[in-house]
Motif scaffolding. Structure first.
Motif, short mmCIF file in Angstrom:
data_model
loop_
_atom_site.label_atom_id
_atom_site.label_comp_id
_atom_site.label_asym_id
_atom_site.label_seq_id
_atom_site.Cartn_x
_atom_site.Cartn_y
_atom_site.Cartn_z
N GLN A 251 10.17 -8.32 -20.30
CA GLN A 251 9.83 -7.15 -19.50
C GLN A 251 8.40 -7.20 -18.96
O GLN A 251 7.63 -6.25 -19.07
CB GLN A 251 10.06 -5.88 -20.31
N GLY A 252 8.07 -8.34 -18.38
CA GLY A 252 6.77 -8.50 -17.73
C GLY A 252 5.62 -8.86 -18.66
O GLY A 252 4.50 -9.05 -18.21
N LYS A 253 5.88 -8.95 -19.97
CA LYS A 253 4.85 -9.34 -20.93
C LYS A 253 5.01 -10.81 -21.28
O LYS A 253 6.13 -11.33 -21.35
CB LYS A 253 4.92 -8.50 -22.20
N ARG A 254 3.89 -11.49 -21.55
CA ARG A 254 3.92 -12.91 -21.87
C ARG A 254 3.11 -13.21 -23.12
O ARG A 254 1.95 -12.82 -23.23
CB ARG A 254 3.32 -13.74 -20.73
N PHE A 255 3.74 -13.95 -24.05
CA PHE A 255 3.05 -14.47 -25.22
C PHE A 255 3.06 -16.00 -25.14
O PHE A 255 4.11 -16.60 -24.92
CB PHE A 255 3.78 -14.08 -26.52
N LEU A 256 1.90 -16.62 -25.32
CA LEU A 256 1.81 -18.08 -25.42
C LEU A 256 1.73 -18.43 -26.90
O LEU A 256 0.74 -18.13 -27.58
CB LEU A 256 0.57 -18.59 -24.67
N VAL A 283 -1.50 -14.14 -19.31
CA VAL A 283 -0.71 -13.99 -20.54
C VAL A 283 -1.30 -12.81 -21.31
O VAL A 283 -2.51 -12.57 -21.27
CB VAL A 283 -0.71 -15.27 -21.41
N ASP A 284 -0.45 -12.09 -21.99
CA ASP A 284 -0.93 -10.93 -22.74
C ASP A 284 -1.51 -11.33 -24.08
O ASP A 284 -2.38 -10.62 -24.63
CB ASP A 284 0.21 -9.93 -22.95
N LEU A 285 -1.05 -12.48 -24.60
CA LEU A 285 -1.46 -12.89 -25.94
C LEU A 285 -1.35 -14.41 -26.05
O LEU A 285 -0.41 -15.02 -25.55
CB LEU A 285 -0.54 -12.22 -26.96
N PHE A 286 -2.34 -15.02 -26.70
CA PHE A 286 -2.36 -16.47 -26.93
C PHE A 286 -2.59 -16.71 -28.41
O PHE A 286 -3.65 -16.39 -28.95
CB PHE A 286 -3.47 -17.10 -26.09
N LYS A 287 -1.57 -17.24 -29.10
CA LYS A 287 -1.73 -17.66 -30.49
C LYS A 287 -2.43 -19.01 -30.47
O LYS A 287 -1.88 -20.01 -30.03
CB LYS A 287 -0.36 -17.76 -31.19
N PHE A 367 -9.89 -7.37 -37.59
CA PHE A 367 -9.37 -7.91 -38.84
C PHE A 367 -8.28 -6.97 -39.35
O PHE A 367 -8.13 -5.84 -38.87
CB PHE A 367 -10.49 -8.03 -39.87
N PRO A 368 -7.50 -7.39 -40.35
CA PRO A 368 -6.49 -6.49 -40.90
C PRO A 368 -7.11 -5.24 -41.51
O PRO A 368 -8.28 -5.23 -41.90
CB PRO A 368 -5.81 -7.34 -41.99
N ALA A 369 -6.30 -4.20 -41.57
CA ALA A 369 -6.74 -2.98 -42.22
C ALA A 369 -6.96 -3.23 -43.70
O ALA A 369 -6.44 -4.20 -44.27
CB ALA A 369 -5.70 -1.88 -42.01
N GLU A 370 -7.72 -2.40 -44.34
CA GLU A 370 -7.99 -2.52 -45.77
C GLU A 370 -6.68 -2.57 -46.56
O GLU A 370 -5.78 -1.75 -46.37
CB GLU A 370 -8.82 -1.31 -46.23
N GLY A 371 -6.57 -3.57 -47.42
CA GLY A 371 -5.39 -3.71 -48.25
C GLY A 371 -4.22 -4.40 -47.58
O GLY A 371 -3.14 -4.53 -48.18
N GLU A 372 -4.38 -4.85 -46.32
CA GLU A 372 -3.28 -5.52 -45.60
C GLU A 372 -3.66 -6.95 -45.23
O GLU A 372 -3.24 -7.46 -44.19
CB GLU A 372 -2.89 -4.72 -44.36
N ASP A 373 -4.43 -7.59 -46.09
CA ASP A 373 -4.86 -8.96 -45.81
C ASP A 373 -3.66 -9.86 -45.53
O ASP A 373 -2.67 -9.85 -46.26
CB ASP A 373 -5.63 -9.51 -47.02
N GLY A 374 -3.74 -10.62 -44.45
CA GLY A 374 -2.67 -11.51 -44.06
C GLY A 374 -1.77 -10.95 -42.98
O GLY A 374 -1.09 -11.69 -42.27
N TYR A 375 -1.73 -9.61 -42.85
CA TYR A 375 -0.87 -8.96 -41.87
C TYR A 375 -1.70 -8.50 -40.67
O TYR A 375 -2.77 -7.92 -40.81
CB TYR A 375 -0.20 -7.72 -42.46
N LYS A 376 -1.16 -8.75 -39.48
CA LYS A 376 -1.82 -8.22 -38.25
C LYS A 376 -0.75 -8.08 -37.19
O LYS A 376 -0.10 -9.07 -36.83
CB LYS A 376 -2.92 -9.17 -37.78
N SER A 377 -0.54 -6.85 -36.71
CA SER A 377 0.50 -6.59 -35.71
C SER A 377 -0.12 -6.09 -34.42
O SER A 377 -1.10 -5.32 -34.44
CB SER A 377 1.50 -5.55 -36.20
N LEU A 378 0.44 -6.52 -33.28
CA LEU A 378 0.07 -6.01 -31.98
C LEU A 378 1.33 -5.67 -31.22
O LEU A 378 2.28 -6.45 -31.22
CB LEU A 378 -0.72 -7.03 -31.17
N SER A 379 1.35 -4.49 -30.59
CA SER A 379 2.50 -4.07 -29.77
C SER A 379 2.07 -3.89 -28.33
O SER A 379 0.96 -3.44 -28.05
CB SER A 379 3.08 -2.77 -30.31
N PHE A 380 2.98 -4.24 -27.45
CA PHE A 380 2.71 -4.14 -26.00
C PHE A 380 3.82 -3.37 -25.33
O PHE A 380 4.97 -3.43 -25.73
CB PHE A 380 2.63 -5.55 -25.39
#
Length: 380
Positions: A251-256, A283-287, A367-380
């Motif tokens: 839907q018009g979003k691009r992840f590399l 691109v909206d996001l590049f890993k 960085f991740p929120a406190e107590g969520e080390d390892g997790y990181k989410s982004l929504s578009f």
């Protein structure tokens, strides 16, 4: 965690120590679909993937991608396939095994020789061939559609028209690997298996080379411009060269999504898609490839993209990623006013919070929120 809206496209980095484990979620709230890219370590599966799937009610994957055979990408997938208690349907799996390297389709299933999962605190070896040999018959035993979009052959460039594969509304444009990169892995795979004495074999665990590490005080004084100007030497790992990388569009979003792919192939394929310094590809996001290794990121690659969000997945174990030279290139040559997203805050990346650098080079750090080390989410 971010709030998922209707028809959203979300990427979540799961805690994989020095490795990768990415979950893509897309579609309407009433019909979410999921793509899992790599599984990190065995501990990633037990501590993150399995509970995350259960908590979020995920029982079906449209696609599971094993980008390549390095331990910190494949081991968690092995754990997933071995877990008979997991209620999961996998509609498609992409993985290049031995037969794909040599240009054929896999032989009938063979008995599985188990590989003992290593402690995540142990040195992470380039563990490819043996784990790859173990994974192949497990896939066959599951009966999953394996590289189906490529006729059961290798996931490789030029195997499908325009390198484009569609999963409903999601379009994937393959960027890596090439036939040349796959064939360069053949002697490496064969040598490791031969030295192990069997196929599948016993893992060979080389000791990684020691790396010189600056103190945190020294890191605060690094010269960003000088680091950014360092020449990219290139990654000589044949396993990384085989890494599956692609552009995901919805839907018009691009992840590399680059896995650990080699920078030369990524540059070439982006240019083939029309990207240039004068007209970068949005691109909206590049890993970032290979956890922010300086050998997999270049000024040229960054200037081919117009990108506001860069993801780096690693806790710095063993290889002390990300390399400062790679982050310096992002902030110097990447898109201005962009955000760097890390799924761990460590002594190898937290100095990039320095306010003076963020102001000078026009970037933000998350960085991740406190107590969520390892997790990181982004929504578009």
């Amino acid at each position: 965690m971010s709030l998922i809206m209707n028809e959203s496209l979300t990427i979540t980095m799961l805690p994989a120590n020095e490795g990768d484990c990415l979950l893509i979620t897309y579609g309407a709230d009433t019909n979410k679909k999921h793509i899992l890219i790599d599984g990190g370590l065995a501990s990633t599966y037990q501590k993150a993937i399995k509970p995350y799937l259960a908590t979020h009610g995920i029982q079906e994957l449209e696609l599971l991608v094993v980008t390549h055979v390095d331990r910190d990408h494949i081991e968690g997938v092995l754990s997933l396939l071995k877990d008979d208690s997991l209620d999961i349907k996998v509609n498609n799996i992409w993985f290049n095994g031995w037969y794909h390297l040599i240009g054929t389709t896999p032989a009938p299933p063979a008995p599985v020789e188990p590989v003992t999962a290593l402690d995540p605190d142990e040195p992470a070896p380039v563990f490819g061939a043996v784990m790859g040999e173990e994974l192949s018959p497990l896939i066959q035993q599951k009966g999953w559609a394996w590289n189906q979009q490529f006729g059961g052959g290798a996931v490789e460039l030029s195997a499908v028209p325009n390198n484009v594969i569609n999963f409903g509304e999601v379009q994937l444009t393959l960027l890596s690997p090439s036939r040349k990169k796959l064939e360069e892995m053949i002697p490496v795979w064969g040598k490791e298996c031969a030295e192990a004495g069997m196929i599948p074999g016993v893992p060979i665990i080389p000791t990684p080379m020691a790396r010189v590490s600056l103190s945190e005080a020294e890191k605060m004084q690094i010269n960003v411009d000088a680091l950014a100007a360092e020449k990219t030497k290139g990654d000589h790992s044949k396993a990384n060269g085989c890494s599956i990388a692609f552009m995901l569009e919805y839907q018009g979003k691009r992840f590399l999504l680059s896995g650990d792919a080699h920078v030369d192939l990524l540059e070439a394929e982006l240019k083939r898609l029309g990207a240039s310094k004068a007209k970068p590809l949005r691109v909206d996001l590049f890993k970032i490839p290979h956890h922010g290794s300086q050998n997999n990121l270049s000024k040229t690659l960054l200037e081919l993209l117009d990108c506001k969000h860069y993801l780096i997945s690693t806790n710095g174990n063993h290889f002390q990623h990300p390399d400062d030279a790679a982050i310096a290139k992002i902030v110097k040559f990447g898109t201005a006013e962009s955000t760097l997203h890390f799924n761990y805050k460590t002594r190898f990346n937290r100095h990039w919070e320095k306010a003076e650098w963020q102001e000078t080079y026009h970037y933000r750090i998350e960085f991740p929120a406190e107590g969520e080390d390892g997790y990181k989410s982004l929504s578009f």
